[in-house]
Design a protein around this motif. Structure first.
Motif, PDB file in Angstrom:
ATOM      1  N   GLN A   1       9.026   3.292  -8.414  1.00 29.05           N
ATOM      2  CA  GLN A   1       8.491   1.875  -8.051  1.00 29.05           C
ATOM      3  C   GLN A   1       6.976   1.983  -8.061  1.00 29.05           C
ATOM      4  O   GLN A   1       6.327   0.934  -8.112  1.00 29.05           O
ATOM      5  N   GLY A   2       6.621   3.061  -7.298  1.00 26.95           N
ATOM      6  CA  GLY A   2       5.293   3.097  -7.092  1.00 26.95           C
ATOM      7  C   GLY A   2       4.313   3.182  -8.532  1.00 26.95           C
ATOM      8  O   GLY A   2       3.180   2.460  -8.326  1.00 26.95           O
ATOM      9  N   ILE A   3       4.784   3.809  -9.330  1.00 22.93           N
ATOM     10  CA  ILE A   3       4.094   3.798 -10.573  1.00 22.93           C
ATOM     11  C   ILE A   3       3.957   2.459 -11.191  1.00 22.93           C
ATOM     12  O   ILE A   3       2.736   1.986 -11.582  1.00 22.93           O
ATOM     13  N   PHE A   4       5.103   1.763 -11.299  1.00 23.39           N
ATOM     14  CA  PHE A   4       4.970   0.312 -11.547  1.00 23.39           C
ATOM     15  C   PHE A   4       4.146  -0.651 -10.816  1.00 23.39           C
ATOM     16  O   PHE A   4       3.238  -1.530 -11.282  1.00 23.39           O
ATOM     17  N   HIS A   5       4.186  -0.543  -9.466  1.00 23.81           N
ATOM     18  CA  HIS A   5       3.282  -1.210  -8.535  1.00 23.81           C
ATOM     19  C   HIS A   5       1.831  -0.839  -8.904  1.00 23.81           C
ATOM     20  O   HIS A   5       0.911  -1.893  -8.817  1.00 23.81           O
ATOM     21  N   LEU A   6       1.443   0.537  -8.950  1.00 23.53           N
ATOM     22  CA  LEU A   6       0.177   0.708  -9.061  1.00 23.53           C
ATOM     23  C   LEU A   6      -0.333  -0.007 -10.426  1.00 23.53           C
ATOM     24  O   LEU A   6      -1.578  -0.558 -10.365  1.00 23.53           O
ATOM     25  N   TRP A   7       0.123   0.239 -11.315  1.00 21.27           N
ATOM     26  CA  TRP A   7      -0.417  -0.481 -12.850  1.00 21.27           C
ATOM     27  C   TRP A   7      -0.318  -1.797 -12.778  1.00 21.27           C
ATOM     28  O   TRP A   7      -1.056  -2.722 -13.323  1.00 21.27           O
TER      29      TRP A   7
ATOM     30  N   ALA B   1      -8.139   5.818 -10.918  1.00 19.25           N
ATOM     31  CA  ALA B   1      -7.390   4.959 -10.576  1.00 19.25           C
ATOM     32  C   ALA B   1      -6.288   5.198 -10.182  1.00 19.25           C
ATOM     33  O   ALA B   1      -5.483   4.427  -9.225  1.00 19.25           O
ATOM     34  N   THR B   2      -6.004   6.561 -10.249  1.00 17.26           N
ATOM     35  CA  THR B   2      -4.664   7.013  -9.617  1.00 17.26           C
ATOM     36  C   THR B   2      -4.676   7.908  -8.498  1.00 17.26           C
ATOM     37  O   THR B   2      -4.058   8.946  -8.150  1.00 17.26           O
TER      38      THR B   2
ATOM     39  N   TYR C   1       0.846  -1.199  -0.081  1.00 13.84           N
ATOM     40  CA  TYR C   1      -0.124   0.026  -0.070  1.00 13.84           C
ATOM     41  C   TYR C   1       0.840   1.257   0.113  1.00 13.84           C
ATOM     42  O   TYR C   1       0.487   2.392  -0.528  1.00 13.84           O
ATOM     43  N   ASN C   2       1.925   1.222   0.453  1.00 16.30           N
ATOM     44  CA  ASN C   2       2.887   2.357   0.487  1.00 16.30           C
ATOM     45  C   ASN C   2       3.124   2.713  -0.797  1.00 16.30           C
ATOM     46  O   ASN C   2       3.472   3.934  -1.264  1.00 16.30           O
ATOM     47  N   LEU C   3       3.672   1.661  -1.529  1.00 13.71           N
ATOM     48  CA  LEU C   3       3.971   1.881  -3.054  1.00 13.71           C
ATOM     49  C   LEU C   3       2.811   2.388  -4.087  1.00 13.71           C
ATOM     50  O   LEU C   3       2.942   3.249  -4.858  1.00 13.71           O
ATOM     51  N   LEU C   4       1.795   1.862  -3.621  1.00 14.85           N
ATOM     52  CA  LEU C   4       0.392   2.446  -4.403  1.00 14.85           C
ATOM     53  C   LEU C   4       0.296   3.739  -4.083  1.00 14.85           C
ATOM     54  O   LEU C   4      -0.026   4.649  -5.072  1.00 14.85           O
ATOM     55  N   LYS C   5       0.406   4.165  -2.776  1.00 16.55           N
ATOM     56  CA  LYS C   5       0.313   5.719  -2.316  1.00 16.55           C
ATOM     57  C   LYS C   5       1.430   6.442  -2.991  1.00 16.55           C
ATOM     58  O   LYS C   5       1.137   7.590  -3.653  1.00 16.55           O
ATOM     59  N   SER C   6       2.645   6.025  -3.188  1.00 21.02           N
ATOM     60  CA  SER C   6       3.754   6.793  -3.758  1.00 21.02           C
ATOM     61  C   SER C   6       3.656   7.113  -5.300  1.00 21.02           C
ATOM     62  O   SER C   6       3.553   8.230  -5.887  1.00 21.02           O
ATOM     63  N   GLY C   7       2.991   5.687  -6.014  1.00 25.45           N
ATOM     64  CA  GLY C   7       2.568   6.182  -7.489  1.00 25.45           C
ATOM     65  C   GLY C   7       1.500   6.762  -7.878  1.00 25.45           C
ATOM     66  O   GLY C   7       1.562   7.696  -8.708  1.00 25.45           O
ATOM     67  N   ALA C   8       0.406   6.884  -6.887  1.00 27.00           N
ATOM     68  CA  ALA C   8      -0.705   7.748  -7.023  1.00 27.00           C
ATOM     69  C   ALA C   8      -0.170   9.214  -6.897  1.00 27.00           C
ATOM     70  O   ALA C   8      -0.668  10.125  -7.638  1.00 27.00           O
ATOM     71  N   GLU C   9       0.727   9.641  -5.754  1.00 25.41           N
ATOM     72  CA  GLU C   9       1.096  10.983  -5.581  1.00 25.41           C
ATOM     73  C   GLU C   9       1.912  11.446  -6.586  1.00 25.41           C
ATOM     74  O   GLU C   9       1.711  12.684  -6.955  1.00 25.41           O
ATOM     75  N   LEU C  10       2.760  10.562  -7.327  1.00 24.36           N
ATOM     76  CA  LEU C  10       3.430  10.878  -8.525  1.00 24.36           C
ATOM     77  C   LEU C  10       2.566  11.477  -9.736  1.00 24.36           C
ATOM     78  O   LEU C  10       2.557  12.475 -10.300  1.00 24.36           O
ATOM     79  N   CYS C  11       1.417  10.607  -9.810  1.00 21.87           N
ATOM     80  CA  CYS C  11       0.534  11.035 -10.849  1.00 21.87           C
ATOM     81  C   CYS C  11      -0.329  12.145 -10.615  1.00 21.87           C
ATOM     82  O   CYS C  11      -0.218  13.122 -11.355  1.00 21.87           O
TER      83      CYS C  11
ATOM     84  N   LYS D   1       4.161  18.424  -1.036  1.00 25.46           N
ATOM     85  CA  LYS D   1       2.621  18.179  -0.689  1.00 25.46           C
ATOM     86  C   LYS D   1       1.857  19.099  -1.419  1.00 25.46           C
ATOM     87  O   LYS D   1       0.743  18.967  -1.673  1.00 25.46           O
ATOM     88  N   SER D   2       2.140  20.524  -1.526  1.00 23.73           N
ATOM     89  CA  SER D   2       1.549  21.598  -2.176  1.00 23.73           C
ATOM     90  C   SER D   2       1.143  21.088  -3.811  1.00 23.73           C
ATOM     91  O   SER D   2       0.431  21.201  -4.042  1.00 23.73           O
ATOM     92  N   ARG D   3       2.396  20.572  -4.264  1.00 25.87           N
ATOM     93  CA  ARG D   3       2.218  20.206  -5.718  1.00 25.87           C
ATOM     94  C   ARG D   3       1.511  18.950  -5.828  1.00 25.87           C
ATOM     95  O   ARG D   3       0.517  18.799  -6.807  1.00 25.87           O
ATOM     96  N   ILE D   4       1.268  17.842  -4.930  1.00 23.70           N
ATOM     97  CA  ILE D   4       0.036  16.989  -5.094  1.00 23.70           C
ATOM     98  C   ILE D   4      -1.134  17.636  -4.907  1.00 23.70           C
ATOM     99  O   ILE D   4      -2.089  17.061  -5.686  1.00 23.70           O
ATOM    100  N   GLU D   5      -1.303  18.325  -3.784  1.00 22.22           N
ATOM    101  CA  GLU D   5      -2.550  18.917  -3.939  1.00 22.22           C
ATOM    102  C   GLU D   5      -3.066  19.885  -4.930  1.00 22.22           C
ATOM    103  O   GLU D   5      -4.341  19.836  -5.638  1.00 22.22           O
ATOM    104  N   ARG D   6      -2.201  20.740  -5.680  1.00 18.11           N
ATOM    105  CA  ARG D   6      -2.448  21.438  -6.908  1.00 18.11           C
ATOM    106  C   ARG D   6      -2.761  20.678  -8.089  1.00 18.11           C
ATOM    107  O   ARG D   6      -3.629  20.748  -8.610  1.00 18.11           O
TER     108      ARG D   6
END
Length: 398
Positions: free
Chosen positions: A251-257, A172-173, A109-119, A371-376
């Motif tokens: 790693q998170g992007i690959f894990h998410l997909w 999905a992201t 779940y940590n990797l899923l979160k990292s992938g989603a946050e990069l998206c 954090k601001s970039r993720i929110e924006r």
């Protein structure tokens, strides 16, 4: 009937060799450290004729036995409430949901979160990457596009198709979107059944489907390539546009997909764990794909002209400018040879916008905290999706 044995039939063709020796393929090898060869070709080739049997059986038992809206309501009930051992449901439904409700051992779940946050953190660059590299670049693979052509996706119009892709990708992201019964999970199951419905319809109604050359409609190997588009190609595009990302985000992007692919019924051994694996898998798949044909050009131009058809922007000059910017990004992100094959119009000063964007991204990266970039980014992406849904969901748009 004897099964066709797939060969890497285009491995000596100029389009394949140029892509992997001097084009984006070469860049992907440098980016990933991939060791390309045909050693594992025979391991992957059978998946050109492999499909999601579990999804197909649900469609046969549910969608083909009742009215479409009734079947959809039934599936939505299963998605939102789950299927237990005591429920009286068709065996096919029980089998599919027992797979999708079971979390694989490798899920992190940590990797899923990292992938989603990069998206989300990549803001509108994520959407530019999806549209001007992943989607339009995919049109260069002629056989991959055949299901879109035979199901008459062009008649639906690019605005509607783009809206559906965006709806799936955004949902999905987001963080926690892939929890069982959550929105991303729902989109994955529905998309899986849409693929099965389309595949069975093609096999039933389209007698000229060339299985030997094109593979089964929406086959598992093509599905793998599509989801490598959402991970490897997407990351490469972000990098080209000047975005940076940590090892964990990558790693998170690959894990998410990988997990989305698992929910969609793609065999697990086709789902890469990292960019090296993804590039090596993608190399094998591209060797069975010819370059653009006339259908590819039609799909590409339909997407390019989407900006002119789309009423989100009120004035004609705004739409023309947006089309110009997408053309600039397409030339910047794709190989020149691919752009010429897809007959992407050549425009003046085409590098100015993407290069400026790249410089701004590097500055922005140092000035604004993560954090601001993720929110924006989340807010901006949801706004674009909202605009698309507003003009397509409750209308007869195309």
């Amino acid at each position: 009937m004897e099964k066709t044995i797939v060969q890497p039939r285009f491995k000596d063709s100029p389009h394949f060799k140029d892509f992997w020796t001097k084009g984006n393929g070469k860049q992907l090898i440098d980016f990933s450290g991939a060791e390309i060869s045909f050693d594992k070709f025979e391991e992957f080739a059978p998946f050109f004729y492999h499909t999601d049997e579990a999804g197909d059986n649900v469609v046969k038992d549910v969608y083909f036995t009742k009215k479409f809206h009734e079947a959809s309501a039934e599936i939505e009930h299963y998605i939102r409430n789950g299927v237990s051992e005591d429920d009286h449901v068709p065996d096919s439904v029980r089998k599919l949901f027992s797979q999708t409700q079971k979390k694989p051992e490798w899920l992190d779940y940590n990797l899923l979160k990292s992938g989603a946050e990069l998206c989300m953190r990549s803001n509108l660059d994520s959407l530019i990457s999806l549209r001007d590299y992943c989607l339009i670049g995919g049109y260069d693979y002629a056989y991959l596009n055949k299901p879109l052509i035979v199901t008459e996706a062009l008649k639906k119009g690019a605005v509607k198709r783009l809206s559906e892709t965006l709806d799936f990708w955004v949902n999905a992201t987001r963080c926690d979107a892939l929890e069982i019964h959550a929105k991303g999970y729902e989109f994955a199951i529905k998309t899986r059944l849409i693929h099965s419905y389309a595949r069975l319809s093609i096999k039933k109604h389209y007698k000229d489907w060339d299985t030997e050359n094109w593979g089964e409609p929406i086959n598992s190997w093509d599905m793998m390539a599509t989801y490598i588009g959402f991970s490897l190609v997407f990351l490469h595009s972000l990098k080209k546009l000047g975005n940076t990302f940590s090892n964990e985000e990558e790693q998170g992007i690959f894990h998410l997909w990988k997990y989305v692919g698992y929910l969609l019924g793609i065999p697990e051994n086709l789902l890469p764990d990292d960019k090296k694996q993804a590039t090596e898998y993608f190399y094998l798949w591209t060797s069975i794909q010819p370059p653009s044909d006339k259908d590819s050009v039609l799909l590409a131009h339909s997407l390019l002209n989407e900006s002119m058809e789309n009423p989100i922007l009120k004035f004609q000059f705004q739409r023309k400018n947006l089309r110009y910017l997408h053309i600039c990004c397409t030339w910047f992100l794709l190989d020149d040879e691919v752009c010429r094959r897809l007959q992407i119009p050549d425009v003046s000063n085409r590098n100015v916008f993407p290069v400026t964007k790249k410089i701004i991204n590097k500055i922005y990266d140092n000035l604004i905290n993560r954090k601001s970039r993720i929110e924006r980014g989340n807010k901006a992406q949801l706004k674009v999706l909202e605009d698309y849904l507003r003009i397509t969901k409750n209308s007869n748009f195309h």
